[in-house]
Design a protein around this motif. Structure first.
Motif, mmCIF file in Angstrom:
data_model
loop_
_atom_site.group_PDB
_atom_site.id
_atom_site.type_symbol
_atom_site.label_atom_id
_atom_site.label_comp_id
_atom_site.label_asym_id
_atom_site.label_seq_id
_atom_site.Cartn_x
_atom_site.Cartn_y
_atom_site.Cartn_z
ATOM 1 N N ALA A 49 0.829 -1.209 0.000
ATOM 2 C CA ALA A 49 0.000 0.000 0.000
ATOM 3 C C ALA A 49 0.858 1.251 0.000
ATOM 4 N N LEU A 50 1.970 1.218 0.725
ATOM 5 C CA LEU A 50 2.840 2.389 0.839
ATOM 6 C C LEU A 50 3.639 2.656 -0.428
ATOM 7 N N LEU A 51 3.534 1.776 -1.412
ATOM 8 C CA LEU A 51 4.159 2.051 -2.707
ATOM 9 C C LEU A 51 3.519 3.242 -3.403
ATOM 10 N N ASP A 52 2.408 3.738 -2.871
ATOM 11 C CA ASP A 52 1.796 4.929 -3.473
ATOM 12 C C ASP A 52 2.582 6.195 -3.167
ATOM 13 N N GLY A 53 3.626 6.080 -2.332
ATOM 14 C CA GLY A 53 4.493 7.221 -2.059
ATOM 15 C C GLY A 53 3.997 8.159 -0.983
ATOM 16 N N ARG A 54 2.793 7.918 -0.470
ATOM 17 C CA ARG A 54 2.239 8.798 0.552
ATOM 18 C C ARG A 54 2.647 8.337 1.945
ATOM 19 N N ALA A 55 2.427 9.205 2.929
ATOM 20 C CA ALA A 55 2.566 8.844 4.332
ATOM 21 C C ALA A 55 1.185 8.473 4.862
ATOM 22 N N PRO A 61 13.493 5.356 -1.842
ATOM 23 C CA PRO A 61 13.155 4.757 -3.147
ATOM 24 C C PRO A 61 13.732 3.368 -3.341
ATOM 25 N N ASP A 62 14.886 3.066 -2.742
ATOM 26 C CA ASP A 62 15.460 1.731 -2.886
ATOM 27 C C ASP A 62 14.562 0.673 -2.254
ATOM 28 N N ILE A 63 13.927 1.004 -1.119
ATOM 29 C CA ILE A 63 12.997 0.066 -0.490
ATOM 30 C C ILE A 63 11.795 -0.154 -1.395
ATOM 31 N N ALA A 64 11.297 0.928 -2.007
ATOM 32 C CA ALA A 64 10.167 0.796 -2.933
ATOM 33 C C ALA A 64 10.519 -0.116 -4.098
ATOM 34 N N GLU A 65 11.709 0.064 -4.648
ATOM 35 C CA GLU A 65 12.149 -0.773 -5.765
ATOM 36 C C GLU A 65 12.254 -2.230 -5.337
ATOM 37 N N MET A 66 12.755 -2.458 -4.132
ATOM 38 C CA MET A 66 12.871 -3.822 -3.623
ATOM 39 C C MET A 66 11.498 -4.474 -3.470
ATOM 40 N N ILE A 67 10.531 -3.732 -2.904
ATOM 41 C CA ILE A 67 9.184 -4.273 -2.707
ATOM 42 C C ILE A 67 8.542 -4.608 -4.047
ATOM 43 N N GLU A 68 8.645 -3.700 -5.008
ATOM 44 C CA GLU A 68 8.072 -3.945 -6.338
ATOM 45 C C GLU A 68 8.741 -5.140 -6.996
ATOM 46 N N GLY A 69 10.073 -5.237 -6.862
ATOM 47 C CA GLY A 69 10.795 -6.356 -7.452
ATOM 48 C C GLY A 69 10.422 -7.682 -6.814
ATOM 49 N N SER A 98 -3.194 -2.706 -12.974
ATOM 50 C CA SER A 98 -2.285 -3.330 -13.934
ATOM 51 C C SER A 98 -1.890 -2.366 -15.049
ATOM 52 N N PHE A 99 -2.772 -1.445 -15.377
ATOM 53 C CA PHE A 99 -2.506 -0.518 -16.478
ATOM 54 C C PHE A 99 -1.613 0.644 -16.066
ATOM 55 N N ALA A 100 -1.962 1.337 -14.997
ATOM 56 C CA ALA A 100 -1.187 2.516 -14.577
ATOM 57 C C ALA A 100 -1.369 2.733 -13.085
ATOM 58 N N ARG A 101 -0.256 2.704 -12.360
ATOM 59 C CA ARG A 101 -0.308 2.875 -10.915
ATOM 60 C C ARG A 101 0.951 3.615 -10.452
ATOM 61 N N ILE A 102 0.899 4.135 -9.246
ATOM 62 C CA ILE A 102 2.048 4.814 -8.658
ATOM 63 C C ILE A 102 2.991 3.780 -8.057
ATOM 64 N N CYS A 103 4.259 3.914 -8.345
ATOM 65 C CA CYS A 103 5.300 3.091 -7.720
ATOM 66 C C CYS A 103 6.255 4.048 -7.003
ATOM 67 N N ASP A 105 7.518 7.067 -6.551
ATOM 68 C CA ASP A 105 7.589 8.396 -7.158
ATOM 69 C C ASP A 105 7.588 8.342 -8.685
ATOM 70 N N HIS A 106 7.258 7.173 -9.243
ATOM 71 C CA HIS A 106 7.227 7.049 -10.697
ATOM 72 C C HIS A 106 6.052 6.171 -11.116
ATOM 73 N N LEU A 107 5.880 6.013 -12.399
ATOM 74 C CA LEU A 107 4.742 5.271 -12.943
ATOM 75 C C LEU A 107 5.094 3.799 -13.120
ATOM 76 N N ALA A 108 4.130 2.930 -12.835
ATOM 77 C CA ALA A 108 4.275 1.496 -13.051
ATOM 78 C C ALA A 108 3.059 0.989 -13.811
ATOM 79 N N GLY A 109 3.113 -0.272 -14.231
ATOM 80 C CA GLY A 109 2.025 -0.872 -14.982
ATOM 81 C C GLY A 109 2.353 -0.969 -16.467
ATOM 82 N N SER A 110 1.406 -1.489 -17.239
ATOM 83 C CA SER A 110 1.655 -1.695 -18.671
ATOM 84 C C SER A 110 1.942 -0.385 -19.389
ATOM 85 N N LEU A 111 1.326 0.715 -18.944
ATOM 86 C CA LEU A 111 1.589 2.004 -19.572
ATOM 87 C C LEU A 111 3.036 2.427 -19.334
#
Length: 242
Positions: A31-37, A83-91, A116-121, A123-129
Motif C-alpha cells: 500500500a505504501l508504494l503509493d508514495g504517501r505517508a 526509493p530503494d525500499i520501494a524498488e525492492m518491494i516492487e521487485g 495493472s494498467f497505470a499505478r504509482i510506484c 515516485d514514478h509510474l508502473a504498470g503496462s503504460l
C-alpha cells in the motif's frame, strides 16, 4: 587462536525476509508504494486488523528499516524509508507467486485492471503504460541499454523539448539519473530513478494522469493519450486499459 568475542558482520537475509513473511506487514508495504505517508489507523482499516495490531507491525517495519516515521503535530505517519525500499518491494512482488483474491464487484474488477494498467510506484509510474513508455523511449533512441539504462543526448533534448525537468529532485539526488524497476504485473522493466520521477511528475502536473481516489491507481486522460501519441508515438493498444 581467535577470541570468541570477535565478530564479523554478514547480511542477515533471514531477518529481512521475516519482516515481509507476515501478510499484514506485506500488505502495508504494498500500500505504501503509493508514495504517501499513512497513519496506523488508515493502514489498519486497509488490512482489516485492529489499530493496536497495526501499530505492533509498524514498529517492527520501522525497526527493520523498511519504513520511516514522520510526526505532524499529534499524528504519527509512516512511509517507505526510501526509493530503494520501494524498488525492492516492487521487485519482490514481481517474483512472488500469485495467489487468487476474490473479486466480488464491478468496481473491484475495474480497480484491478486499472492497477495493472497505470499505478504509482513510490515516485514514478508502473504498470503496462509505464512499460510501454519505457519501450517507446528506447525505440526513439532516448534510452540506451549498452551498460544499463542511460539517458542519451537525444533523450535529454527530448526532455527539454517536452518541458520535463531532466534534473533529479533534491530527494532523489543520490540516485542514479536513470534506473529501472521490475514491474510486478508486467514482469518487465519500467523507468524509475530521477528521470522516471520527472516524467511522472510532469504527467501529473499536465493532467496527463490523474489519481483515482485514495489508491495507487492513476487514470490516463484524453489529453494524456494525445500527448503520448504526439511525444512518443504510442499506439492506441498501449493507451487502453486491458
Amino acid at each position: 587462536m581467535t577470541s570468541p568475542d570477535v565478530y564479523a558482520d554478514e547480511p542477515d537475509l533471514a531477518a529481512l525476509a521475516a519482516l515481509l513473511a507476515d501478510r499484514t506487514r506485506a500488505a502495508f508495504c504494498l500500500a505504501l508504494l503509493d508514495g504517501r505517508a499513512w497513519t496506523a489507523t488508515e493502514l489498519a482499516r486497509l488490512a482489516g486488523v485492529a489499530p493496536s495490531t497495526a501499530t505492533s507491525h509498524l514498529h517492527r517495519l520501522v525497526a527493520g528499516g523498511l519504513l520511516a516515521e514522520e510526526r505532524k503535530g499529534r499524528h504519527r505517519y509512516v512511509r517507505l524509508a526510501d526509493p530503494d525500499i520501494a524498488e525492492m518491494i516492487e521487485g519482490l512482488a514481481a517474483r512472488a507467486p500469485q495467489r487468487p483474491v476474490p473479486v466480488r464487484s464491478l468496481t473491484a474488477v475495474r480497480r484491478h485492471r486499472g492497477l495493472s494498467f497505470a499505478r504509482i510506484c513510490y515516485d514514478h509510474l508502473a504498470g503496462s503504460l509505464a512499460v510501454a513508455i519505457t519501450d517507446a523511449m528506447t525505440t526513439e533512441g532516448y534510452l540506451a541499454w549498452d551498460y544499463g539504462p542511460t539517458l542519451t543526448a537525444a533523450g535529454a533534448g527530448w526532455l527539454r523539448e517536452v518541458g520535463i525537468a531532466d534534473e533529479p529532485s533534491a530527494s532523489s539526488a543520490y540516485r542514479p539519473h536513470v534506473r529501472t524497476c521490475l514491474d510486478w504485473t508486467e514482469h518487465r522493466l519500467h523507468l524509475a530513478g530521477g528521470v522516471g520521477a520527472s516524467v511522472f511528475r510532469h504527467a501529473v502536473e499536465e493532467s496527463w494522469l490523474v489519481r483515482v481516489d485514495d489508491t495507487r491507481v492513476v487514470r490516463l486522460t484524453d489529453h494524456g493519450r494525445d500527448a503520448l501519441r504526439l511525444h512518443l508515438r504510442l499506439l492506441d493498444e498501449a493507451l487502453t486499459v486491458g
